[in-house]
Structure formats: structure tokens, C-alpha cells
Design an enzyme around this catalytic site. Structure first.
Site, PDB file in Angstrom:
ATOM      1  N   CYS A   1       0.872  -1.462  -0.323  1.00  0.00           N
ATOM      2  CA  CYS A   1      -0.045   0.242  -0.416  1.00  0.00           C
ATOM      3  C   CYS A   1       0.753   0.609  -0.431  1.00  0.00           C
ATOM      4  O   CYS A   1       0.535   2.343  -0.921  1.00  0.00           O
ATOM      5  CB  CYS A   1      -1.078   0.102   0.693  1.00  0.00           C
ATOM      6  SG  CYS A   1      -0.437  -1.050   2.026  1.00  0.00           S
TER       7      CYS A   1
ATOM      8  N   ARG B   1       7.587 -11.165   5.067  1.00  0.00           N
ATOM      9  CA  ARG B   1       6.836 -10.895   6.026  1.00  0.00           C
ATOM     10  C   ARG B   1       7.704 -11.971   6.684  1.00  0.00           C
ATOM     11  O   ARG B   1       8.267 -13.269   6.662  1.00  0.00           O
ATOM     12  CB  ARG B   1       5.331 -11.111   6.376  1.00  0.00           C
ATOM     13  CG  ARG B   1       5.540  -9.906   5.797  1.00  0.00           C
ATOM     14  CD  ARG B   1       3.176 -10.311   5.487  1.00  0.00           C
ATOM     15  NE  ARG B   1       2.185  -9.528   5.055  1.00  0.00           N
ATOM     16  CZ  ARG B   1       1.377  -9.046   4.721  1.00  0.00           C
ATOM     17  NH1 ARG B   1       0.668 -10.323   5.171  1.00  0.00           N
ATOM     18  NH2 ARG B   1       0.317  -8.533   3.702  1.00  0.00           N
TER      19      ARG B   1
ATOM     20  N   GLN C   1       2.102 -10.624  -3.332  1.00  0.00           N
ATOM     21  CA  GLN C   1       0.336 -10.786  -3.562  1.00  0.00           C
ATOM     22  C   GLN C   1      -0.400  -9.554  -4.577  1.00  0.00           C
ATOM     23  O   GLN C   1       0.613  -8.914  -5.166  1.00  0.00           O
ATOM     24  CB  GLN C   1      -0.011  -8.980  -2.493  1.00  0.00           C
ATOM     25  CG  GLN C   1      -0.141  -9.737  -1.015  1.00  0.00           C
ATOM     26  CD  GLN C   1      -0.029  -9.041   0.528  1.00  0.00           C
ATOM     27  OE1 GLN C   1       0.551  -8.005  -0.056  1.00  0.00           O
ATOM     28  NE2 GLN C   1      -0.717  -9.373   1.314  1.00  0.00           N
TER      29      GLN C   1
ATOM     30  N   ASP D   1      -1.914  -7.647  -5.637  1.00  0.00           N
ATOM     31  CA  ASP D   1      -3.184  -6.282  -4.598  1.00  0.00           C
ATOM     32  C   ASP D   1      -3.309  -5.707  -6.258  1.00  0.00           C
ATOM     33  O   ASP D   1      -3.075  -5.083  -7.231  1.00  0.00           O
ATOM     34  CB  ASP D   1      -1.731  -5.653  -4.196  1.00  0.00           C
ATOM     35  CG  ASP D   1      -2.163  -5.416  -2.725  1.00  0.00           C
ATOM     36  OD1 ASP D   1      -2.996  -4.851  -2.360  1.00  0.00           O
ATOM     37  OD2 ASP D   1      -0.817  -5.684  -1.802  1.00  0.00           O
TER      38      ASP D   1
ATOM     39  N   HIS E   1      -5.049  -1.424  -5.155  1.00  0.00           N
ATOM     40  CA  HIS E   1      -5.510  -0.666  -4.633  1.00  0.00           C
ATOM     41  C   HIS E   1      -6.581   1.100  -5.317  1.00  0.00           C
ATOM     42  O   HIS E   1      -5.894   1.494  -6.435  1.00  0.00           O
ATOM     43  CB  HIS E   1      -4.109   0.401  -4.203  1.00  0.00           C
ATOM     44  CG  HIS E   1      -3.490  -0.178  -3.005  1.00  0.00           C
ATOM     45  ND1 HIS E   1      -1.907  -1.148  -3.562  1.00  0.00           N
ATOM     46  CD2 HIS E   1      -3.478  -0.720  -1.169  1.00  0.00           C
ATOM     47  CE1 HIS E   1      -1.875  -1.658  -2.399  1.00  0.00           C
ATOM     48  NE2 HIS E   1      -2.650  -1.446  -0.709  1.00  0.00           N
TER      49      HIS E   1
ATOM     50  N   LYS F   1     -11.998  -5.294   7.323  1.00  0.00           N
ATOM     51  CA  LYS F   1     -12.387  -6.803   5.989  1.00  0.00           C
ATOM     52  C   LYS F   1     -12.983  -7.989   5.276  1.00  0.00           C
ATOM     53  O   LYS F   1     -13.383  -8.247   7.198  1.00  0.00           O
ATOM     54  CB  LYS F   1     -10.529  -6.518   6.200  1.00  0.00           C
ATOM     55  CG  LYS F   1      -9.794  -7.981   7.027  1.00  0.00           C
ATOM     56  CD  LYS F   1      -8.846  -8.065   6.423  1.00  0.00           C
ATOM     57  CE  LYS F   1      -8.299  -9.615   7.996  1.00  0.00           C
ATOM     58  NZ  LYS F   1      -6.786 -10.105   7.469  1.00  0.00           N
TER      59      LYS F   1
ATOM     60  N   HIS G   1      -8.668  -1.588  -0.039  1.00  0.00           N
ATOM     61  CA  HIS G   1      -6.842  -2.544  -0.755  1.00  0.00           C
ATOM     62  C   HIS G   1      -7.969  -3.681  -0.751  1.00  0.00           C
ATOM     63  O   HIS G   1      -8.654  -4.178   0.410  1.00  0.00           O
ATOM     64  CB  HIS G   1      -5.769  -3.048   0.497  1.00  0.00           C
ATOM     65  CG  HIS G   1      -5.745  -1.533   1.530  1.00  0.00           C
ATOM     66  ND1 HIS G   1      -4.194  -1.240   1.454  1.00  0.00           N
ATOM     67  CD2 HIS G   1      -6.467  -0.390   2.120  1.00  0.00           C
ATOM     68  CE1 HIS G   1      -4.897  -0.010   2.824  1.00  0.00           C
ATOM     69  NE2 HIS G   1      -5.155  -0.018   2.739  1.00  0.00           N
TER      70      HIS G   1
END
Length: 634
Positions: free
Chosen positions: A332, A361, A379, A381, A383, A462, A508
RNA sequence: GCUGAUGUAGCUCAGUCGGUAGAGCACCUCAUUGGUAAUGAGGAGGUAGGCAGUUCGAAUCUGCUCAUCAGCUCCA
């Protein structure tokens, strides 16, 4: 007393009759099948006398409540067996779960595998003894004293934590008594086909701050055949394990040199690229633009985003020119910096920025699990930056995308709504607003979901989509998070129609979740037999004798020319052998070429699923395969 | 990270009481040119996850450590 049944009919019975006796009057078979009952909508023992007017439902094995009662009784039998064999053990809790039951014990010396066998034998003995279960209630203080005398400190703690007005009930079978809300079966003899599955550690009350107890997992079925089938299915499922298939099909692996850092080999890369291509195509269609942002960014950014305060334990750090940097655990901030590169007008929104972003991570070593739980993953991802008015349509658009994606692969999924966690940013009002928006979107789509209290991200609530692996464990893949915090923290703006600056809202979202986890799930889902559009090799040309080698190479090249992944097997082996290998490698199509096929200019086509399909021309085969690829047939 | 278990050739596994490592598949070579899930013969390949210790001697015993598996906790 008047008893009303689920169909609305009612009858008079003698006061004090039990549900089982009533069932027996209706039919002996009903009584035999009844495990527990529902009294005025609440689960209850079927063996206890009823008095007064009530509605009654009989629950058999097909009902969740029935299975629950059966297996919960099995867990008491387990505890009784353990107490008989190891009197110094203290008891914690022992509920029924979806696949069976467990019981947590505190025992100085750990249980061994042999102990498990002995316990299982003792459980069978208890079942044969056919001990009746009795229920009794005690007032709070007496209940506490009772468990203190029995030397069960965990039970005392449980009672102390019950609400003041709670009914404190116990169940007794033989000399064994357990604190329990019930319901249970009438006797231990009714519970059969029990099997202890595994031993594990588990924290008292699920908190890592507490003592670790020993948990014994077991399962029990009403019918022996069902138990056998369950055990067989578990064995079969192990063959689908993506870690095993990943090695066998040469897709991916994880080496000791990099725990949690997976390697993708050429076959695995085909699947990965296939998924990424599909992802790009679908996002392009839905108006997303693609980004690529750096893996390492400086400390200031992570402090500003809140990750430094809220996510530090999971991050990797490094120094460059003596300054602190962090490896990104999320994409993000990169997307946010990209948004801030220019001034946005309300006319530009929603701005949908997607990124296949590699994140790292630091997961606890014990949590690592093949591709499902790794320390670096990509990911998929996205946004979305938008005006508050756009929240609803954007959420609906994202949910539609999810349904399209999971539908393409034929996945079952479970939806959860996760609310505000403890360690989080922002005001209650903002959280409430965001959570309501997510809830409204789910309701609008008619998606069933479970609420997962306190499991949201630190910046927003979420919606999570969970997919199942081969043995029924579920893994969170897709997620949709609504975020009012990051735009605030990074002072994001857009210029409205009023020529004033306004604060955008962010979504997200990831659909695959992580490409790695998704590939893990997909591998188990299809047991390694990937649909043709993803199969590492789509067609393998097999020769019968080396007289067909030239023709085979020609056919392979023709397929490659048509954009298909084709290989030849020209080895000096018999066709049977080559077929066996291609079959085990789950190649969708095998093209056999011998003298006859060379002469007639055809291919003998074999499908991994349907076997020999007879001969067809290379052109006809290309057409057939192309259709299967285009339609993404499973 | 916690509890328990496991760790022998690329893969799957065997190895009685501590006496110095074995099979199948895969790989290489040779013979064989065979029609829809394994042709035959031969060969090469490991110092036993790693480190330290006990012992005349350890894959086998002990300690530490790394990794894996199951579960807990945590999570995409």
C-alpha cells in the site's frame, strides 16, 4: 404436557417423559436415530425428563447438533479414559469440533504415541461398560468447592469466569464427572467408532501467555463405515498435498537454505505466468492500471504508514548508507506514493491501481507451511482511490471480480467480515462507517458470511475469502479492506467539483491473496491435474519407434507455432512406458505417433482423463485444444 | 515462538544388541524398435541435516543447533 413438533403438530404426553421415550412412541427407528434433542430451540439431552409444554425436535447424525452431542460425549469418554490411566492429569476443556473432538490435559510428562493406543483401548472399554450419563447442577460456590476438592484448577477457573446467573451443570458417567453445559448421549455405550487422531500442544484458553497443555484430537462416527471412509479420505487427501505434488510435478520446492522462501521451477513458472496473465487480462477489462513499486523503502515511509508501530514484528530491516530501511511487508505505501505523484481531480476517480508486489513478512518459524504460509510472497494487490460516494459501487465491483475469479477455478469459498482489532488506528466512528459499508455490500450481493470480531487490519475492517485445501483446512486468500486511515496519514487529496480539496477513501484488495498460496490451493484442488490453460505441458508427442521421430518433432513445432506448450518423448522406450509417465505428470493430451500415423498424417490422441480418443489430424487437435484453453475448462 | 514427533542416495524407504550403509524409482551405458499406465542387462551415486561429546569403534547413545511435519498462537 403438550409437545409440539417441527411440522406444527402437537400431542399430549405424560409429564416427565423424556424426548427419547416420546420418540419411541412415534417410532422405534426415530428413537434409535435420536442422539440429542432441541427443546424450544435449545440443544438439550434427549434422556432427561421433560415437564410442561414445549416444542421438541429430535436431532440425529445428519444434524450438526446431533453429531456435536455424539462427539462431545466421545470427548468425555476420552477424558475418563485418560483419568483412569493417568490419575494425576488435570482436565482443561474438551469440545466437539467439525471433524471430531479434542480434549486438553495438563500432564507433567507428555503423552506418547503408545499412550494414545492405550487410551483408545480404554475408551472402547468405557463404551462397552455402557455407563449412563447423569446431569446435575450446583450453585456457584458449591461447584467451585466441588472442583477444588477434585483437584481440577482449570475447571475452577472456568466456573469462576461464568456469568453470575449461569446455570452450572455437571455430567457424571461412572466415577467420572465433568463440568459441562451438555447436551450428551444417554450412555457411553451409545458412542462407538472412536479413533484418536493426533497429539498436539495447545495454550490454555488459546493464549500464548498461558501454559501449554497437551491436546488429544480424536474423531467418532455413528457408523463404522463412515469412520472408515473418513480415514480413507484423509489418506487420499495426503496424496494431494501441494508440497508432495510440487516435488513430483517439478513445480516448486522450499530448501533448508531458505525456510519460507519458495523456489519456482520451470513447470511452476508456467502456472504462475498463466495466473498472472489471467489476472492482468481481467484487471485491464475492469479498468485497473498496473504499477510496480520498490521492495525496499526508507524508515520514514513506514513510520508514516503506521507499519513501524503496528507491524514491526513481521518486518525485515536493512541499512543503506547508514540509514534505516525496511523490506515492504505490504504494497500500500508504494501505491499511495504513486497516487501522490500528481493532483487528482474527482473526474479521475476511482483510480484503480494494481500491482503484483513481492512482499516479505517474518512469520513465526512454526507457522510456515509449504506455499500456504511463506515469508516472501507476491500479492496480486489492487488499491482503489475513490470518493466516499464511490465506495458502494466499487465494493460491489470488487466482489463481482472475486466471484468471477473463484468461479473460473471452481472453488468453494467462505466469507468472513473482520472487525476492528485491538492494536489499530483511527476513530470508532470511522471504523463503524467502514464496517457498515462492507456489511452493506455483502448484504447487497446476498453472500452469506461469518463475523470475525477483532480480526481486521490495523487500518481498517475487511472481508476475507477463505478457500479450502485438500484436507479441508481453510486458508484466507482474497481480502477486501476499506481504509480511511492511510489517506489521512498520507494527506491524500483530490479536487472536487467545488474546487476544494477532499479526502479520498481507499480499498485494499487481493483476489488470489498471494500467488504462492493460490497455487498451493489450486494444486490441491485439482490434485496436480491442472486445466489445460495452466498445464505446464499441454500435449506430449510420444513415438512408438524412432522411425516416427522426425514427424514427432514436426508436430511438436507445429503446436508450439500455434502457441501451445508441447514436448516430445523420443526416448527408446515402449509407448506403454511413455504413456505411464505422461499420465503421472498429468499432461492433458498425449499424441501417439507410429508408422500408421506417419503414413496417414494423423495423430492418435489420448486424453489423460478419457483415455484413447482415436485419431485426428494435427489441425483438428489444435482446434480442440485451443477451444479448451480459451474456455478455461476445468 | 510454543508442545510433540521426525531428519539415511535426486525421490520413497529398509537397516536386529553401537562394529564401519542397503533396496526400488530416477540418472548413465549397452542390447532391444515395441502400439495406449513400467523391456532386459550392467554402471555410477550417500560418510548418514550440522556441530560437539561418550566409546577402541556411532547412522545407531548424549547435548546443542538447523530444518521439516502435526497442532497451538499468528496470518495472504
Amino acid at each position: 404436557m403438550k409437545i409440539t413438533f417441527p411440522d406444527g403438530s402437537a400431542r399430549e404426553y405424560a409429564d416427565g417423559m423424556t424426548a427419547l421415550e416420546i420418540a419411541a412412541e412415534i417410532s422405534p427407528r426415530l428413537a434409535k436415530a435420536t442422539l440429542v434433542c432441541e427443546l424450544d430451540g435449545k440443544l438439550a439431552d434427549a434422556f432427561r425428563p421433560i415437564s410442561g409444554d414445549h416444542t421438541v425436535r429430535f436431532l440425529d447424525w445428519k444434524e450438526e447438533g446431533g453429531r456435536w452431542g455424539y462427539r462431545h460425549t466421545a470427548s468425555h469418554i476420552l477424558a475418563q479414559a485418560v483419568k483412569r490411566l493417568f490419575p494425576d492429569v488435570t482436565l482443561a476443556i474438551g469440545p466437539a469440533i467439525d471433524t471430531g473432538f479434542y480434549y486438553d490435559f495438563d500432564k507433567p510428562e507428555p503423552f506418547s504415541a503408545d499412550d494414545l493406543t492405550k487410551i483408545e483401548e480404554e475408551m472402547e472399554r468405557i463404551s462397552r461398560e455402557d455407563l449412563s450419563l447423569e446431569r446435575f447442577e450446583l450453585p456457584r460456590e458449591e461447584a467451585i468447592r466441588y472442583m477444588q476438592e477434585k483437584g481440577e484448577p482449570y475447571k475452577v477457573e472456568l466456573i469462576q469466569d461464568l456469568p453470575e446467573d449461569a446455570i452450572i451443570s455437571f455430567y457424571k458417567q461412572g466415577d467420572f464427572v465433568d463440568l459441562c453445559a451438555g447436551p450428551h448421549m444417554q450412555s457411553t455405550g451409545k458412542v462407538k467408532n472412536m479413533k484418536l487422531m493426533s497429539l498436539a500442544g495447545a495454550y490454555w484458553r488459546g493464549s500464548e501467555k498461558n501454559k501449554m497443555l497437551q491436546r488429544i484430537y480424536g474423531t467418532a462416527f455413528e457408523k463404522k463405515a463412515d469412520l472408515d471412509e473418513y480415514l480413507f479420505r484423509m489418506e487420499e487427501a495426503k496424496k494431494r498435498d501441494h508440497r508432495k505434488l510440487g516435488r513430483e510435478l517439478d513445480l516448486f520446492d522450499i530448501h533448508d537454505e531458505g525456510p519460507g522462501f519458495p523456489f519456482f521451477y520451470p513447470n511452476g513458472m508456467v502456472i504462475r505466468n498463466g495466473l498472472e496473465n489471467f489476472w492482468r487480462e481481467q484487471h485491464q477489462k475492469r479498468g485497473y492500471k498496473e504499477l510496480r513499486t520498490p521492495i525496499i523503502l526508507n524508515r520514514d515511509l513506514w513510520i508514516r504508514s503506521g507499519h513501524w508501530d503496528h507491524y514491526k514484528n513481521n518486518m525485515y530491516f536493512t541499512k543503506i548508507d547508514d540509514m534505516d530501511y525496511a523490506v515492504k511487508p505490504m504494497n500500500c505505501p508504494g501505491a499511495i506514493l504513486s497516487y501522490k505523484r500528481k493532483i487528482y481531480s474527482y473526474r479521475d476517480l476511482p483510480e484503480r491501481l494494481a500491482e503484483l508486489g513481492l512482499v516479505h513478512r517474518h512469520e513465526l518459524s512454526g507457522a510456515l507451511h509449504g506455499l500456504m504460509r511463506v515469508r516472501c510472497f507476491t500479492q496480486d494487490d489492487a488499491h482503489i482511490f475513490m470518493t466516499p460516494e464511490q465506495i458502494r459501487p466499487e465494493l460491489l465491483g470488487v466482489i463481482e471480480k472475486f466471484q468471477y475469479f473463484y468461479g473460473t477455478f471452481g472453488f468453494k469459498y467462505y466469507v468472513e467480515l473482520s472487525t476492528r482489532p485491538e492494536n489499530s488506528m483511527g476513530s470508532d466512528e470511522q471504523w463503524e462507517e467502514a464496517t457498515d459499508a462492507l456489511r452493506a455490500a455483502l448484504d447487497a450481493c446476498g453472500l452469506p458470511y461469518k463475523v470475525n470480531e477483532g480480526d481486521g487490519a490495523f487500518y481498517g475492517p475487511k472481508i476475507d475469502f477463505h478457500l479450502e485445501d485438500a484436507i479441508g483446512r481453510t486458508w484466507q486468500c482474497g481480502t477486501i479492506q476499506l481504509d480511511f486511515q492511510m489517506p489521512e496519514r498520507f494527506d491524500l487529496t483530490y479536487v472536487g467539483a467545488d474546487n476544494e480539496k477532499h479526502r479520498p477513501v481507499m480499498i485494499h484488495t487481493v483476489v488470489f491473496g498471494s500467488i504462492e498460496r493460490f497455487i498451493g490451493i489450486l494444486t490441491e484442488h485439482c490434485a496436480g491435474a491442472f486445466p489445460a490453460w495452466l498445464a505446464p505441458v499441454q500435449a506430449k508427442v510420444l513415438t512408438i519407434t524412432d522411425r516416427a521421430n522426425d514427424r514427432a518433432a514436426q508436430v511438436r513445432d507445429m503446436l508450439r507455432e500455434a502457441g501451445m506448450r508441447a514436448e516430445c518423448d523420443l526416448r527408446n522406450e515402449k509407448v506403454g512406458f511413455k504413456i505411464r509417465e505422461a499420465q503421472m505428470q498429468k499432461v492433458p493430451y498425449m499424441l501417439v505417433i507410429g508408422d500408421k500415423e506417419v503414413e496417414q498424417g494423423v495423430l492418435a490422441v489420448r486424453s489423460r482423463r478419457e483415455g484413447d480418443l482415436g485419431t485426428m489430424t494435427p489441425e483438428a487437435f489444435v482446434q480442440k485444444l485451443q477451444k479448451e484453453i480459451d474456455e478455461k475448462q476445468n
